[in-house]
Design an enzyme around this catalytic site. Structure first.
Site, PDB file in Angstrom:
ATOM      1  N   ASP A 266      46.635  33.916  40.640  1.00  0.00           N
ATOM      2  CA  ASP A 266      45.351  33.427  41.162  1.00  0.00           C
ATOM      3  C   ASP A 266      45.454  31.937  41.494  1.00  0.00           C
ATOM      4  O   ASP A 266      45.326  31.083  40.638  1.00  0.00           O
ATOM      5  CB  ASP A 266      44.249  33.667  40.110  1.00  0.00           C
ATOM      6  N   LYS A 273      42.670  26.140  43.450  1.00  0.00           N
ATOM      7  CA  LYS A 273      42.598  25.553  42.104  1.00  0.00           C
ATOM      8  C   LYS A 273      43.392  24.254  42.062  1.00  0.00           C
ATOM      9  O   LYS A 273      44.325  24.076  42.837  1.00  0.00           O
ATOM     10  CB  LYS A 273      43.218  26.524  41.089  1.00  0.00           C
ATOM     11  N   ARG A 347      36.014  39.543  40.109  1.00  0.00           N
ATOM     12  CA  ARG A 347      34.857  40.440  40.217  1.00  0.00           C
ATOM     13  C   ARG A 347      34.888  41.217  41.529  1.00  0.00           C
ATOM     14  O   ARG A 347      34.399  42.354  41.601  1.00  0.00           O
ATOM     15  CB  ARG A 347      33.559  39.623  40.073  1.00  0.00           C
TER      16      ARG A 347
HETATM   17  N1  BES Z   1      41.111  33.772  36.664  1.00  0.00           N
HETATM   18  C1  BES Z   1      40.036  32.865  36.664  1.00  0.00           C
HETATM   19  C2  BES Z   1      39.409  32.678  35.285  1.00  0.00           C
HETATM   20  C3  BES Z   1      40.284  32.043  34.245  1.00  0.00           C
HETATM   21  C4  BES Z   1      40.263  30.682  34.056  1.00  0.00           C
HETATM   22  C5  BES Z   1      41.087  32.810  33.443  1.00  0.00           C
HETATM   23  C6  BES Z   1      41.052  30.101  33.097  1.00  0.00           C
HETATM   24  C7  BES Z   1      41.871  32.238  32.471  1.00  0.00           C
HETATM   25  C8  BES Z   1      41.858  30.876  32.299  1.00  0.00           C
HETATM   26  C9  BES Z   1      38.951  33.344  37.631  1.00  0.00           C
HETATM   27  O1  BES Z   1      39.399  34.048  38.719  1.00  0.00           O
HETATM   28  C10 BES Z   1      38.271  32.120  38.137  1.00  0.00           C
HETATM   29  O2  BES Z   1      38.901  31.387  38.828  1.00  0.00           O
HETATM   30  N2  BES Z   1      37.013  31.942  37.775  1.00  0.00           N
HETATM   31  C11 BES Z   1      36.265  30.814  38.173  1.00  0.00           C
HETATM   32  C12 BES Z   1      34.910  31.295  38.622  1.00  0.00           C
HETATM   33  C13 BES Z   1      34.115  30.275  39.361  1.00  0.00           C
HETATM   34  C14 BES Z   1      34.738  29.975  40.698  1.00  0.00           C
HETATM   35  C15 BES Z   1      32.708  30.796  39.527  1.00  0.00           C
HETATM   36  C16 BES Z   1      36.164  29.878  36.984  1.00  0.00           C
HETATM   37  O3  BES Z   1      36.099  30.367  35.848  1.00  0.00           O
HETATM   38  O4  BES Z   1      36.214  28.681  37.182  1.00  0.00           O
HETATM   39 ZN    ZN Z   2      41.175  35.010  38.517  1.00  0.00          ZN
HETATM   40 MN    MN Z   3      39.899  32.789  40.338  1.00  0.00          MN
END
Ligand code: BES
Ligand code: ZN
Ligand code: MN
Length: 496
Positions: A266, A273, A347
């Site tokens: 991801d 990110k 999601r």
């Molecule tokens: N895979 C991430 C969540 C995550 C973050 C898992 C850190 C393990 C460690 C997920 O896909 C994500 O990026 N979520 C975002 C959502 C936001 C953009 C609403 C997040 O948690 O920042």
């Molecule tokens: Zn993710």
């Molecule tokens: Mn993500």
């Protein structure tokens, strides 16, 4: 690692591990060794102020009168509190030390060591299981490790009076195999483990009697999975959906389905990110890893239940073909989604995986596992998975399984207000909420893809899939969280 059980006399070599309670009498194992060593164990314990407190270890080197090089006293805490999970922790902690000591073999000596909460056979089996869990190592890419740095421990024996230990342990061995499979999957780098190679690894489960079906992009397009496919658009790797079917129950038994987020990497996509820590996103397939490991455990021990595991496998990359913030996609359910942040991708993957699972298998209950939000780590650190469900009965069942296995859960809020937070101006919903409650709005999003009457729980395991520091039975790294939880949930609620 060779694990065995014995009721015979203690071996003359390797380390002898002797559990000691903090209260009450010492065990026969302790007394016998202490006598042979002319009181050296008692003297050493006294000198080191070792009282048998939970988790404390005392290493006694070459006690006079004993041929074994070492005795390791392992604190078991208060006897009234000592149950199955304490036995596993003791096994893991002691073996952690035996590994560090560079011993070749270790023997747990349990003669006269007993506690009210656990019978002798289960005690021996759980010590063995905890011990094995601690020996896990992901070292396939270390080509230059010197012999002196490689672990030497090859054999663990549990010496107890119980003749049943081996039979009881047989199921734990299969569960342990499932946990190790998940740890392997989670540890693999994303250049090696991508949707295709992950699907290939799932196919290995056919050996256990699991039926494995793999859908590619063409099939998913036909099914209208615009939500899942949108996430994989920026990747050169083809997205996959894998279904693993274990029909160990009666034909008429209702099936339970586990659905996992399998984002093999991801990057965040176009909503990229930051660089720092991005390498962690190789384990963004932790939900899919747990589902796969659980299927291996459940099939491995031939559970009399009908269990379906479905995992959505995609790689979230930025690219000329990648989806953009603001894009609108149509999910298999027909509902449209405004993708305001391409980093809220898990999601989107689950939306179609969940819908397809319900359409295909009509399961009585659906439990999804996903490393879904960073926000759940803010709430629950690395201590609990977040549980979101509107179903009190399912919540109870899952909590019971959590407490029995140590894969702990904490129930989190999931309300109508959270659902209102994902209203979109131009589509049926948007893929992020406003500010705050990020784990709950993510859960509310998933809830829109659950059909009326289906018992459903979402487990956010972002804080649990990867273990940032050594725990008694989990070395630092991939934890295998969820495997035991799901296995136990099936055992308690679906097996006659
Ligand atoms: N895979 C991430 C969540 C995550 C973050 C898992 C850190 C393990 C460690 C997920 O896909 C994500 O990026 N979520 C975002 C959502 C936001 C953009 C609403 C997040 O948690 O920042
Ligand atoms: Zn993710
Ligand atoms: Mn993500």
């Amino acid at each position: 690692m060779q694990i065995s059980f014995s009721t015979a006399a203690l071996p003359k070599s390797g380390v002898l591990i002797v559990p000691v309670f903090e209260d009450g009498k010492k065990s026969k194992a302790f007394d016998d060794l202490d006598k042979a060593a002319e009181g050296a164990l008692t003297r050493a314990a006294k000198a080191a102020e070792f009282e048998g407190k939970k988790g404390k270890l005392l290493d006694i080197v070459t006690p006079a009168g004993l041929t074994n090089g070492r005795v390791l006293l392992a604190g078991a805490g208060k006897s009234k509190d000592f149950g199955a999970l304490e036995a596993e922790a003791l096994g893991g902690q002691a073996i952690g030390r035996a590994l560090a000591m560079r011993e070749k073999s270790a023997t747990f000596s349990l003669a006269g060591f007993s506690a009210k909460k656990i019978d002798a056979g289960e005690l021996a089996a759980r010590i063995a299981h905890g011990a094995r869990m601690k020996t896990y190592r992901f070292d396939k890419y270390r080509t230059k490790e010197e012999k002196k740095d490689k672990p030497t421990l090859a054999k663990i024996t549990v010496n107890s009076s119980s003749a049943k230990a081996k039979t009881i342990y047989a199921a734990y061995e299969k569960i342990g195999d499932g946990v190790f499979l998940t740890r392997d999957l989670v540890s693999e780098p994303a250049n090696v483990l991508h949707p295709e190679s992950f699907a290939e690894r799932c196919k290995a489960l056919t050996e256990l009697g699991v039926k494995v079906k793999v859908l590619g992009e063409k099939e998913m397009e036909k099914l209208g999975m615009g939500s899942l496919l949108g996430v994989g658009r920026g990747s050169v790797r083809e997205s996959k959906l894998v279904a693993m079917e274990w029909m160990g129950g009666k034909k008429s038994d209702p099936a339970v389905a586990f659905v996992g987020k399998g984002v093999t990497f991801d990057t965040g996509g176009i909503s990229l990110k930051p660089a720092k820590g991005m390498e962690d996103m190789k384990w963004d397939m932790g939900g899919a890893g747990a589902v796969t490991g659980a299927m291996a455990a459940i099939a491995g021990r031939k559970a009399k239940a009908n269990v379906i595991g479905v995992i959505g496998l995609v790689e979230n990359m930025p690219d000329g073909k990648a989806q953009r913030p603001g894009d609108v996609v149509t999910s298999m359910s027909g509902q449209t989604i405004e993708v305001l942040n391409t980093d809220a991708e898990g999601r989107l993957v689950l939306a179609d995986a969940l819908w397809w699972t319900q359409e295909t298998y009509k399961p009585a209950a659906v439990i999804d596992l996903a490393t879904l939000t960073g926000a759940i780590i803010v709430s629950l650190a690395h201590e609990f998975g977040g549980m979101f469900t509107k179903d009190d009965k399912l919540s109870k069942q899952l909590n019971a399984a959590a407490e029995a296995t140590g894969d702990l859960l904490w129930r989190m809020p999931l309300t109508k207000t959270h659902d209102e937070m994902i209203k979109s101006d131009i589509a049926d919903m948007q893929n992020i909420g406003g500010s705050g409650g990020g784990s709950s709005t993510a859960a509310a999003f998933l809830g829109r893809f659950i059909k009326e009457g289906v018992a459903w729980a979402h487990l956010d395991i972002a804080g649990m899939a990867w273990n940032p520091k050594d725990k008694p039975t989990i070395p630092k790294g991939g934890s295998g969280f969820g495997v035991r939880l799901l296995d136990e949930y099936v055992r308690e609620n679906y097996e006659a």
